[in-house]
Design a protein around this motif. Structure first.
Motif, PDB file in Angstrom:
ATOM      1  N   ALA A  44       0.819  -1.212   0.000  1.00  0.00           N
ATOM      2  CA  ALA A  44       0.000   0.000   0.000  1.00  0.00           C
ATOM      3  C   ALA A  44       0.855   1.265   0.000  1.00  0.00           C
ATOM      4  O   ALA A  44       0.521   2.255  -0.651  1.00  0.00           O
ATOM      5  CB  ALA A  44      -0.938  -0.008   1.207  1.00  0.00           C
ATOM      6  N   GLN A  45       1.960   1.225   0.718  1.00  0.00           N
ATOM      7  CA  GLN A  45       2.769   2.427   0.901  1.00  0.00           C
ATOM      8  C   GLN A  45       3.819   2.625  -0.192  1.00  0.00           C
ATOM      9  O   GLN A  45       4.168   3.767  -0.502  1.00  0.00           O
ATOM     10  CB  GLN A  45       3.462   2.404   2.268  1.00  0.00           C
ATOM     11  N   CYS A  46       4.315   1.548  -0.757  1.00  0.00           N
ATOM     12  CA  CYS A  46       5.422   1.664  -1.719  1.00  0.00           C
ATOM     13  C   CYS A  46       5.057   1.179  -3.115  1.00  0.00           C
ATOM     14  O   CYS A  46       5.064   1.955  -4.075  1.00  0.00           O
ATOM     15  CB  CYS A  46       6.636   0.888  -1.200  1.00  0.00           C
ATOM     16  N   ILE A  47       4.734  -0.110  -3.237  1.00  0.00           N
ATOM     17  CA  ILE A  47       4.539  -0.706  -4.561  1.00  0.00           C
ATOM     18  C   ILE A  47       3.364  -0.058  -5.291  1.00  0.00           C
ATOM     19  O   ILE A  47       3.459   0.264  -6.481  1.00  0.00           O
ATOM     20  CB  ILE A  47       4.344  -2.222  -4.437  1.00  0.00           C
ATOM     21  N   SER A  48       2.248   0.161  -4.600  1.00  0.00           N
ATOM     22  CA  SER A  48       1.085   0.764  -5.245  1.00  0.00           C
ATOM     23  C   SER A  48       1.396   2.173  -5.734  1.00  0.00           C
ATOM     24  O   SER A  48       0.955   2.581  -6.811  1.00  0.00           O
ATOM     25  CB  SER A  48      -0.094   0.789  -4.260  1.00  0.00           C
ATOM     26  N   LYS A  49       2.164   2.916  -4.934  1.00  0.00           N
ATOM     27  CA  LYS A  49       2.527   4.274  -5.339  1.00  0.00           C
ATOM     28  C   LYS A  49       3.434   4.259  -6.575  1.00  0.00           C
ATOM     29  O   LYS A  49       3.286   5.090  -7.475  1.00  0.00           O
ATOM     30  CB  LYS A  49       3.217   4.992  -4.184  1.00  0.00           C
ATOM     31  N   VAL A  50       4.363   3.293  -6.614  1.00  0.00           N
ATOM     32  CA  VAL A  50       5.243   3.180  -7.784  1.00  0.00           C
ATOM     33  C   VAL A  50       4.445   2.831  -9.026  1.00  0.00           C
ATOM     34  O   VAL A  50       4.650   3.407 -10.108  1.00  0.00           O
ATOM     35  CB  VAL A  50       6.340   2.120  -7.519  1.00  0.00           C
ATOM     36  N   LYS A  51       3.502   1.890  -8.907  1.00  0.00           N
ATOM     37  CA  LYS A  51       2.662   1.520 -10.052  1.00  0.00           C
ATOM     38  C   LYS A  51       1.833   2.712 -10.521  1.00  0.00           C
ATOM     39  O   LYS A  51       1.672   2.952 -11.719  1.00  0.00           O
ATOM     40  CB  LYS A  51       1.744   0.348  -9.659  1.00  0.00           C
ATOM     41  N   LYS A  52       1.286   3.465  -9.560  1.00  0.00           N
ATOM     42  CA  LYS A  52       0.488   4.632  -9.904  1.00  0.00           C
ATOM     43  C   LYS A  52       1.336   5.682 -10.620  1.00  0.00           C
ATOM     44  O   LYS A  52       0.912   6.294 -11.599  1.00  0.00           O
ATOM     45  CB  LYS A  52      -0.112   5.218  -8.620  1.00  0.00           C
ATOM     46  N   TRP A  53       2.579   5.852 -10.140  1.00  0.00           N
ATOM     47  CA  TRP A  53       3.485   6.826 -10.762  1.00  0.00           C
ATOM     48  C   TRP A  53       3.835   6.410 -12.192  1.00  0.00           C
ATOM     49  O   TRP A  53       3.875   7.237 -13.095  1.00  0.00           O
ATOM     50  CB  TRP A  53       4.749   6.935  -9.909  1.00  0.00           C
ATOM     51  N   ILE A  54       4.051   5.094 -12.398  1.00  0.00           N
ATOM     52  CA  ILE A  54       4.366   4.594 -13.745  1.00  0.00           C
ATOM     53  C   ILE A  54       3.188   4.813 -14.687  1.00  0.00           C
ATOM     54  O   ILE A  54       3.351   5.217 -15.843  1.00  0.00           O
ATOM     55  CB  ILE A  54       4.757   3.100 -13.671  1.00  0.00           C
TER      56      ILE A  54
END
Length: 209
Positions: A192-202
């Motif tokens: 929730a804190q890291c991977i999801s944010k990276v996917k959203k940024w991509i």
């Protein structure tokens, strides 16, 4: 303890999971003489390698050279003296065996490639974490020990962990399940804190481009 309180909700015993045959008996020390014999022979081989200075490759090459030399001289002398040749079986792999081996190897390579593709394209975060931890563990172990010591240590673990687990199964399952649930919660937070944010940024970068 019910099946829901077991690791992976398993219903079979450790002996059944290990195949229920001779291998399972050896690993669980139900054939004590055979298990002890394997450990002693392996320990003796390890000591020989460590003390003699031979490596596995050099020893294999030396033994093969000696064997082929003996067989070659035996065959030549037998031809000269009209004696029977060395009693060797016909060395041949049938087409069926080759096809089965190729299929088996090909299937496993395809699974490996599929997993690698999923990790490289960011499709499977859990598998990435598992692979990364395994590779890190292998790297650490490889930096502190050699291949033969690793094999012997692995054999000792294989012949000790299952029997200890069978003896203290209830306690180990209880603590392992508790740790596994804690890891799941940790992964959810990390996702929730890291991977999801990276996917959203991509995804946002792709839309902008």
């Amino acid at each position: 303890m019910g099946s829901s309180d077991r690791l992976f909700n398993r219903q079979r015993t450790i002996h059944q999971i290990l195949g229920g045959g001779l291998v399972a008996d050896v690993m669980l020390w139900r054939q004590k003489n055979l298990t002890v014999g394997i450990l002693v022979v392996t320990l003796a081989a390890w000591v020989v390698f460590e003390r003699s200075g031979y490596t596995l490759l050099s020893l294999t090459s030396s033994v093969s050279l000696l064997l082929f030399t003996i067989l070659f001289l035996w065959a030549k002398s037998a031809a000269i003296l009209n004696r029977p040749a060395p009693p060797l079986p016909h060395l041949y792999l049938s087409e069926e065996i080759v096809k089965e081996a190729a299929t088996f190897i090909g299937n496993h390579i395809n699974v490996l490639l599929h997993v690698s593709e999923d990790i490289a394209l960011g499709r499977d975060s859990r598998m990435f974490i598992k692979v990364a931890l395994c590779l890190l563990l292998i790297s650490v172990i490889g930096s502190v020990t050699d291949f033969l010591t690793l094999i012997y240590t692995g054999l000792v673990i294989v012949l000790s962990v299952p029997v200890l687990y069978e003896r203290y199964e209830d306690h180990i399952d209880r603590y392992a399940l508790k740790g596994y649930r804690n890891l799941q919660l940790l992964y959810v937070r990390f996702d929730a804190q890291c991977i999801s944010k990276v996917k959203k940024w991509i995804l946002e970068k792709k839309k902008l481009s």
